[in-house]
Design an enzyme around this catalytic site. Structure first.
Site, short mmCIF file in Angstrom:
data_model
loop_
_atom_site.label_atom_id
_atom_site.label_comp_id
_atom_site.label_asym_id
_atom_site.label_seq_id
_atom_site.Cartn_x
_atom_site.Cartn_y
_atom_site.Cartn_z
N GLU A 48 -5.24 -8.46 0.10
CA GLU A 48 -5.96 -8.05 1.40
C GLU A 48 -7.75 -7.95 1.13
OE1 GLU A 48 -4.89 -5.03 4.03
OE2 GLU A 48 -2.92 -5.60 4.07
N GLU B 56 0.88 -1.25 -0.03
CA GLU B 56 -0.09 0.11 -0.13
C GLU B 56 0.80 1.24 0.00
OE1 GLU B 56 -3.05 0.10 3.01
OE2 GLU B 56 -4.04 -1.32 2.13
#
Ligand code: PNW
Length: 444
Positions: A349, A167
């Site tokens: 995720e 991320e």
């Protein structure tokens, strides 16, 4: 009924964690502080004053946690390495005891018949490197390349799945512009430099792993969420467009298409040297997607970039989860990635938080999470049927853990952790997930 045989051969089911969120043992065996150890100690930054000092004590209990995964029947475990555990000063002398831990972990995972997916960086920069300017210092790309080289040499014989970063946009935006994450800086120039240097680091990391690990399969993990103007209002439209570039495009586009999106490109120009874009845009094997839900932007002149987080429409569906849930946005995101970047996707995720606590019988019936995971799995099916090449799915997270600014108060695990006793208890969602994996497998 959402488990029809639409999963491609070899589709992988996994669970994810990250080092700082689960390991604990913060000062053991030579580990030095990371920027998150420092951030936790700043007043008011983390709920309840929580720290990562003990977390889930995964450093000592990893064997039990691997056994739990084996019980669930997962194919793969996505974890990250703590940079300050293996290189306490961030560079230079490696810490043998820290490297040993990941040897033990990787061997235990492999013995359980589970494939290790190693994420090089999940936000825990050594504080020693922050003291030199962190990602705002152009040297950071070289520090990262050396660190990745160390890991590739040490673990490349056993680890074939590599993730450069987790991320990019969350830790750069929240670390350097909106102070929700370490190091908690609010500065446009540093934010822009961090974006560019992290992109350079990514490219250098890919090259290091390719050179040292035969047969490596390399991805980067991007968080992508549709950004919508709060209330659908035109005055929030520019805020949404800028946030969309910072959140969704500032890393994917240069890494995969070779250029920055327009607003970022104009602002970042002074940081870009000849040859940089080619160094950033390296061939990748798959696109890692972390997805939770859409975000809403609102104009806010008091912030670093003039935008802030807005609210979801008050009538948003929550499906008993307690927060706004938009599974269609997940399908659309998968189709958009397919259209824009044309590559295989791994969901690295997906999951949801909660305050899950045991009932009188000790059971944790997290029906809200089962509802959420079911809806998102159905959307993933739709995307696969619509042409998205999705190769795997990882639930966030295996364990309740240190949820950054929310501390231990927000539980994302499919396994409950009692943070007093460190007792692990699979929740109803863990049984649901094990069953989904079994059914999906027998259907392919
Ligand atoms: C991810 N947002 O972070 C991280 O990769 C995990 O470490 C984390 O525990 C998980 O999501 C759950 O929060 C995010 O503000 C943090 O939209 C914030 C956002 C998205 C993802």
């Amino acid at each position: 009924m959402e488990h029809k045989a639409v999963f491609p051969e070899g589709f992988l089911w996994g669970t994810s964690t990250s080092a700082f969120q689960v390991e604990g043992a913060a000062t053991e065996d030579g580990r030095a502080p990371s920027i998150w150890d420092s951030f936790c100690r700043l007043k008011g930054r983390v709920d309840n004053g929580d720290t990562g000092d003990v977390a889930c004590d995964h450093y000592h209990r990893y064997a039990e946690d691997v056994a739990l995964m084996r019980g669930l029947g997962v194919d793969a475990y996505r974890f990250s390495v703590a940079w300050p555990r293996v290189l306490p000063r961030g560079r230079g002398m490696a810490n043998e005891a820290g490297l040993d831990f990941y040897d033990r972990l990787i061997d235990t995972v492999l013995e359980a018949g589970i494939e290790p997916w190693l994420c090089v960086y999940h936000w825990d920069l050594p504080q020693a490197l922050q003291d030199l300017g962190g990602w705002a210092n152009r040297d950071s790309a070289g520090w990262y390349a050396d660190y990745t080289t160390l890991l590739a040499r040490r673990y490349g014989d056993r680890v074939k799945r590599w993730i450069t970063f987790n991320e990019f946009s969350v830790f750069t935006l929240f670390g350097y512009a909106i102070p929700w994450a370490a190091p908690g800086i609010t500065d446009r120039g540093q934010h822009l430099r961090a974006i560019h240097h992290v992109n350079l680091a990514h490219g250098a990391g890919v090259d290091a792993v390719r050179a040292l690990v035969p047969g490596a399969s390399i991805g980067a993990v991007h968080n992508r969420q549709r950004v919508l103007p709060e209330g659908g209002k035109p005055e929030n439209a520019e805020a949404a467009a800028l946030l969309d570039e910072h959140w969704n495009l500032a890393f994917c586009d240069p890494q995969l298409l070779g250029h920055y999106p327009p607003r970022v490109a104009r602002a970042i120009e002074p940081c870009v040297k000849a040859g940089d874009m080619a160094r950033i845009c390296r061939p990748m094997d798959w696109f890692g997607l972390n997805h939770y839900g859409p975000i809403f932007a609102r104009v806010n002149p008091e912030t670093t970039w003039g935008y802030g987080w807005g609210d979801a429409p008050p009538d948003s569906p929550t499906h008993g989860v307690g927060w706004a849930v938009f599974p269609d946005a997940f399908r659309d995101e998968l189709l958009e990635i397919t259209r824009r970047y044309r590559m295989p996707i791994v969901i690295t995720e997906n999951g949801c938080g909660g305050s899950d606590s045991p009932d009188e019988s000790g059971d944790i019936v997290d029906q809200h999470r089962i509802n959420y995971l079911q809806l998102y799995n159905a959307s993933m099916h739709e995307a696969i049927r619509g042409g998205a090449d999705v190769r795997g799915y990882f639930v966030w997270s295996l364990l309740d853990n240190f949820e950054w600014g929310s501390g231990y108060g927000n539980r994302f695990g499919i396994v409950h952790v009692d943070f007093e006793s460190q007792k692990r208890t699979p929740k109803a969602s863990a049984r649901w997930y094990a069953d989904l994996i079994k059914r999906a497998r027998s259907a392919t």
